[in-house]
Design a protein around this motif. Structure first.
Motif, PDB file in Angstrom:
ATOM      1  N   ALA A  63       0.634  -1.257   0.072  1.00 14.75           N
ATOM      2  CA  ALA A  63       0.155   0.039   0.181  1.00 14.75           C
ATOM      3  C   ALA A  63       1.058   1.198  -0.098  1.00 14.75           C
ATOM      4  N   HIS A  64       1.828   1.261   0.857  1.00 10.86           N
ATOM      5  CA  HIS A  64       2.867   2.350   0.905  1.00 10.86           C
ATOM      6  C   HIS A  64       3.421   2.551  -0.410  1.00 10.86           C
ATOM      7  N   ASP A  65       4.034   1.582  -1.077  1.00 10.60           N
ATOM      8  CA  ASP A  65       4.552   1.751  -2.548  1.00 10.60           C
ATOM      9  C   ASP A  65       3.621   2.516  -3.601  1.00 10.60           C
ATOM     10  N   VAL A  66       2.568   1.814  -3.306  1.00 14.49           N
ATOM     11  CA  VAL A  66       1.287   2.434  -4.343  1.00 14.49           C
ATOM     12  C   VAL A  66       1.226   3.972  -4.278  1.00 14.49           C
ATOM     13  N   LEU A  67       1.076   4.448  -2.836  1.00 16.07           N
ATOM     14  CA  LEU A  67       0.939   5.532  -2.660  1.00 16.07           C
ATOM     15  C   LEU A  67       2.169   6.379  -2.937  1.00 16.07           C
ATOM     16  N   ARG A  68       3.296   5.796  -2.544  1.00 15.23           N
ATOM     17  CA  ARG A  68       4.533   6.840  -2.913  1.00 15.23           C
ATOM     18  C   ARG A  68       4.758   6.798  -4.232  1.00 15.23           C
ATOM     19  N   ILE A  69       4.396   5.621  -5.085  1.00 13.26           N
ATOM     20  CA  ILE A  69       4.517   6.015  -6.653  1.00 13.26           C
ATOM     21  C   ILE A  69       3.620   7.466  -7.211  1.00 13.26           C
ATOM     22  N   ARG A  70       2.296   7.165  -6.651  1.00  9.70           N
ATOM     23  CA  ARG A  70       1.341   8.271  -6.860  1.00  9.70           C
ATOM     24  C   ARG A  70       1.953   9.534  -6.333  1.00  9.70           C
ATOM     25  N   HIS A  71       2.371   9.671  -5.367  1.00 15.20           N
ATOM     26  CA  HIS A  71       2.838  10.951  -4.639  1.00 15.20           C
ATOM     27  C   HIS A  71       3.971  11.513  -5.668  1.00 15.20           C
ATOM     28  N   TRP A  72       5.079  10.750  -6.165  1.00 14.85           N
ATOM     29  CA  TRP A  72       6.197  10.964  -6.972  1.00 14.85           C
ATOM     30  C   TRP A  72       5.640  11.586  -8.513  1.00 14.85           C
ATOM     31  N   GLN A  73       4.529  10.787  -8.796  1.00 17.91           N
ATOM     32  CA  GLN A  73       3.918  11.092  -9.992  1.00 17.91           C
ATOM     33  C   GLN A  73       3.367  12.445 -10.020  1.00 17.91           C
ATOM     34  N   VAL A  90       3.335   9.005   3.564  1.00 22.39           N
ATOM     35  CA  VAL A  90       4.076   9.216   2.219  1.00 22.39           C
ATOM     36  C   VAL A  90       4.272  10.687   1.843  1.00 22.39           C
ATOM     37  N   LEU A  91       3.101  11.501   2.176  1.00 20.25           N
ATOM     38  CA  LEU A  91       3.300  12.891   1.658  1.00 20.25           C
ATOM     39  C   LEU A  91       4.173  13.640   2.565  1.00 20.25           C
ATOM     40  N   ALA A  92       4.541  13.194   3.642  1.00 23.44           N
ATOM     41  CA  ALA A  92       5.579  13.749   4.837  1.00 23.44           C
ATOM     42  C   ALA A  92       6.970  13.324   4.247  1.00 23.44           C
ATOM     43  N   GLU A  93       6.948  12.362   3.429  1.00 21.07           N
ATOM     44  CA  GLU A  93       8.458  11.838   3.125  1.00 21.07           C
ATOM     45  C   GLU A  93       9.381  12.856   2.341  1.00 21.07           C
ATOM     46  N   LYS A  94      10.412  13.115   2.803  1.00 19.55           N
ATOM     47  CA  LYS A  94      11.559  14.125   2.118  1.00 19.55           C
ATOM     48  C   LYS A  94      11.879  13.310   0.870  1.00 19.55           C
ATOM     49  N   TRP A  95      11.957  14.424  -0.159  1.00 23.65           N
ATOM     50  CA  TRP A  95      12.426  13.624  -1.190  1.00 23.65           C
ATOM     51  C   TRP A  95      13.418  14.842  -1.946  1.00 23.65           C
ATOM     52  N   SER A  96      13.690  15.863  -1.379  1.00 23.72           N
ATOM     53  CA  SER A  96      14.709  16.868  -1.537  1.00 23.72           C
ATOM     54  C   SER A  96      14.260  17.639  -3.085  1.00 23.72           C
ATOM     55  N   ASP A  97      15.425  18.177  -3.763  1.00 24.15           N
ATOM     56  CA  ASP A  97      15.566  19.212  -4.862  1.00 24.15           C
ATOM     57  C   ASP A  97      14.756  20.741  -4.056  1.00 24.15           C
ATOM     58  N   GLY A 154      14.774   3.980  -4.962  1.00 25.56           N
ATOM     59  CA  GLY A 154      15.106   4.039  -3.281  1.00 25.56           C
ATOM     60  C   GLY A 154      14.616   5.653  -3.314  1.00 25.56           C
ATOM     61  N   ALA A 155      14.716   6.341  -4.218  1.00 28.59           N
ATOM     62  CA  ALA A 155      14.614   7.915  -3.963  1.00 28.59           C
ATOM     63  C   ALA A 155      14.162   8.518  -5.365  1.00 28.59           C
ATOM     64  N   LEU A 156      13.527   9.703  -5.161  1.00 20.63           N
ATOM     65  CA  LEU A 156      12.998  10.459  -6.359  1.00 20.63           C
ATOM     66  C   LEU A 156      14.229  11.022  -7.099  1.00 20.63           C
ATOM     67  N   GLN A 157      15.012  11.841  -6.234  1.00 21.16           N
ATOM     68  CA  GLN A 157      15.941  12.743  -6.654  1.00 21.16           C
ATOM     69  C   GLN A 157      16.705  12.169  -7.674  1.00 21.16           C
ATOM     70  N   PRO A 158      17.422  10.855  -7.904  1.00 22.73           N
ATOM     71  CA  PRO A 158      18.186  10.621  -8.950  1.00 22.73           C
ATOM     72  C   PRO A 158      17.314  10.627 -10.357  1.00 22.73           C
ATOM     73  N   GLU A 191      -0.038   1.969 -11.136  1.00 25.43           N
ATOM     74  CA  GLU A 191       0.708   1.906  -9.871  1.00 25.43           C
ATOM     75  C   GLU A 191       0.614   0.428  -9.302  1.00 25.43           C
ATOM     76  N   ALA A 192      -0.462  -0.093  -9.533  1.00 32.65           N
ATOM     77  CA  ALA A 192      -0.817  -1.473  -8.636  1.00 32.65           C
ATOM     78  C   ALA A 192       0.006  -2.494  -9.582  1.00 32.65           C
ATOM     79  N   VAL A 193      -0.052  -2.546 -10.633  1.00 31.09           N
ATOM     80  CA  VAL A 193       0.649  -3.655 -11.569  1.00 31.09           C
ATOM     81  C   VAL A 193       2.280  -3.434 -11.384  1.00 31.09           C
ATOM     82  N   ALA A 194       2.578  -2.147 -11.308  1.00 34.94           N
ATOM     83  CA  ALA A 194       3.910  -1.976 -11.328  1.00 34.94           C
ATOM     84  C   ALA A 194       4.441  -2.341  -9.654  1.00 34.94           C
ATOM     85  N   VAL A 195       3.922  -2.153  -8.881  1.00 43.18           N
ATOM     86  CA  VAL A 195       4.197  -2.550  -7.423  1.00 43.18           C
ATOM     87  C   VAL A 195       3.809  -3.969  -7.398  1.00 43.18           C
ATOM     88  N   ALA A 196       3.203  -4.765  -7.919  1.00 45.54           N
ATOM     89  CA  ALA A 196       3.134  -6.001  -8.115  1.00 45.54           C
ATOM     90  C   ALA A 196       4.094  -6.785  -8.502  1.00 45.54           C
TER      91      ALA A 196
END
Lengths: 300, 311
Positions: A13-23, A293-300, A77-81, A46-51
């Protein structure tokens, strides 16, 4: 599923939300013309990618298409790269050389990404052949789509993979679109199940965008393919929301029309994996995870 | 005495059998005519395998690059160069992806060995049998095997080298004697070979025109002139320095180019020589205009006429 989640389910669930957040973050950047390269977002994938990512073992490999964002985010592992790569910076995941449509991540199993429709399926056959020759007990997943499978190489590769018993999953993301043409607008229907029957390949279809269901079924397919040392086909029915990558304002599905301030959800229906996730979790649990997920730091 | 295809087959199979873990694959590899004799008695190293495949050239090119990424060295044997029109997308896009994102020395090696149909009367496919055009479009090294010396060096250095290349034999010389030559000079990258050293003329054979170059060399000798004879392969960058030195000394240049391209590789050499302001006599022999239909496509070289013109 409304009972308290197990740890592995919480991660899915976290990974689905994180991918959505990053998008969403990338989309906000796009709205400000922050990137010199075209980006093919994958809202809805997102669901199939996480699976797929969840099923992968360290020795497994993935070959992607131009619309690779959900998979690259799932494996990263991170969005920045990736953000830097989209800006062609030397600090990017591909040292600024790969951009978006060819973005790979060898260290995380994404060994090839093609901007050319259909090119990755035969390369994936070679990867699986190499795995077999080297005695590696793993498998390769090649992601393709309802548009790319119109290329002849898809059919050639199905036959090649079956003829040589390769540990390879052909994952067809069927989002009904090739650029702006729907399937009925450009070709006759193709019954992939019948195609698989013709060359004696196992086939399953993922529908409903439920990441828990998808993860369990894709893991089963990994086991099947590795155990039998033989290919299989998985079709995933997805809706690609706000997919437009070009500079044409007002195009249907224009990503200018969505805003992260309105939340992670992009459509209140089972065409949105986040909506399905929300429906399968306790409200408090979903809200807590979304806030995390929304609070996770991603930098830039 | 072995003919051209027999001699090449013996060298290729000997080298291929000694590559540990290699995958040797293609259509009709181990049955029928063995790709016109190219793969007769082909066996893999005990740790490798021979894989007979179906008819799917585009996919077979992608498979080679996939094995390269997977760390496996492979050789794909192909009947005709024009089949590789179906692989061009991989030569350009897939290989460029690999070249720009990976350390080639840590990957498998990928080689395509094929036949160029240049004996004429090949019909619609004929103008597509222009080896140099593939090299130019994909910016890859492409090697033409003409004799024992270039074949030995190219096969020894390229079949396990990092990266991708194509190696071609030609059908025009299939029944000719397998030339046993010694090179007096060769670049490390096998793009330029020199077979004789002389001060009277410089002969440069492109593509598969070395036998005709030898005939011109003999004609010069008959006229009392010793000639330097070169053979040039295709590469994104060719080191022309040895040939330029020779032309500066001999002041007579013969170019023989049996390529089928509109943009002949010999033009690059001529450009380089003119850029240096060298004064020299020259004769450039190329194929007559390629007809679109079926035609003999002759490559006509008259050694005596060349000597008369430059002597």
């Amino acid at each position: 599923m409304t009972t308290t989640m197990a740890e592995n389910e919480r991660k899915l669930a976290h990974d689905v939300l994180r991918i959505r957040h990053w998008q969403h973050l990338v989309n906000e950047g796009l709205k400000k013309n922050a990137f010199p390269v075209p980006l093919h977002k994958a809202f809805g994938h997102e669901a199939v990618a996480v699976a797929v990512s969840n099923a992968m073992q360290p020795q497994d490999q993935l070959a992607l298409t131009h619309r690779n964002m959900a998979y690259n985010f799932a494996r990263a592992g991170a969005l920045q790269p990736i953000w830097d790569e989209y800006k062609n910076k030397p600090t990017g995941l591909g040292q600024g050389c790969l951009g978006s449509m060819n973005l790979a991540n060898v260290g995380r199993g994404i060994v090839y990404t093609s901007s050319i429709l259909g090119n990755n399926v035969s390369v994936a056959c070679g990867l699986a052949m190499a795995m077999k020759m080297r005695g590696v007990e793993g498998f390769v997943t090649v992601v393709t789509g309802d548009g790319a499978m119109e290329e002849g190489s898809f059919y050639e590769s199905l036959v090649f993979a079956k003829s040589h018993q390769l540990p390879l999953v052909f994952l067809v993301e069927n989002n009904n679109f090739s650029m702006s043409s729907t399937i009925p607008e450009r070709r006759c229907p193709i019954a992939i199940a019948h195609l698989c029957q013709a060359v004696d390949l196992p086939y399953c279809c993922l529908t409903g965008n439920n990441v828990f269901d998808y993860a369990a079924r894709f893991a089963d397919y990994r086991e099947l393919v590795v155990k039998r040392q033989s290919p299989a086909v998985v079709e995933a029915l997805v809706t690609n929301h706000y997919r437009h990558a070009g500079p044409t304002p007002g195009f249907p599905g224009d990503p200018m029309n969505i805003d992260m301030k309105n939340g992670l959800l992009v459509k209140a229906s089972d065409e949105d994996p986040v909506f399905v996730l929300q429906a399968n979790m306790k409200a408090a649990e979903f809200q807590e995870l979304e806030s995390q997920v929304l609070a996770e730091k991603w930098s830039d | 005495m072995a003919n051209y295809i027999q001699g090449m087959n013996q060298l290729i199979t000997a080298y291929a059998a000694n590559i540990p873990g290699a995958c040797l694959y293609g259509q009709n590899l181990n049955n029928g005519t063995f790709i016109s004799g190219l793969t007769k008695k082909l066996v893999a190293h005990p740790t490798g395998r021979v894989v007979n495949t179906g008819n799917c050239e585009n996919t077979l090119c992608g498979v080679g690059f996939g094995m390269m990424l997977g760390g496996v060295t492979s050789i794909y044997f192909v009947k005709q160069l024009d089949f590789m029109l179906l692989g061009l997308d991989h030569f350009v896009n897939t290989y460029n992806f690999i070249r720009s994102s990976r350390d080639l020395s840590k990957l498998g090696s990928f080689t395509i060995i094929l036949l160029v149909c240049d004996q004429g009367m090949q019909g619609a496919q004929s103008s597509g049998n222009s080896f140099g055009d593939y090299a130019s479009l994909a910016r890859i090294p492409c090697f033409t095997l003409t004799n024992s010396a270039d074949a030995d060096q190219v096969l020894r250095t390229q079949l396990t080298a990092p990266g991708f290349r194509m190696i071609a034999l030609n059908m025009r010389h299939f029944r000719s004697e397998f030339l046993q030559l010694n090179a007096v000079y060769a670049t490390k990258d096998s793009t330029v070979f020199q077979y004789t050293e002389g001060a009277g003329a410089t002969i440069v054979s492109f593509n598969f025109s070395l036998p005709e170059g030898l005939a011109v060399h003999k004609a010069f000798a008959g006229a009392g002139l010793s000639a330097s004879l070169f053979s040039v392969n295709y590469a994104p960058v060719v080191d022309w320095s040895r040939i330029k030195q020779s032309v500066a000394q001999t002041k007579r240049l013969v170019i023989l180019d049996d390529s089928k391209s509109v943009h002949l590789p010999c033009y690059q050499l001529l450009d380089e020589l003119h850029a240096e302001g060298l004064a020299f006599k020259r004769d450039v022999v190329t194929r007559q205009r390629i007809e679109y239909g079926v035609s003999p496509e002759p490559f006509l070289v008259d050694p005596q006429a060349i000597v008369a013109k430059l002597g």
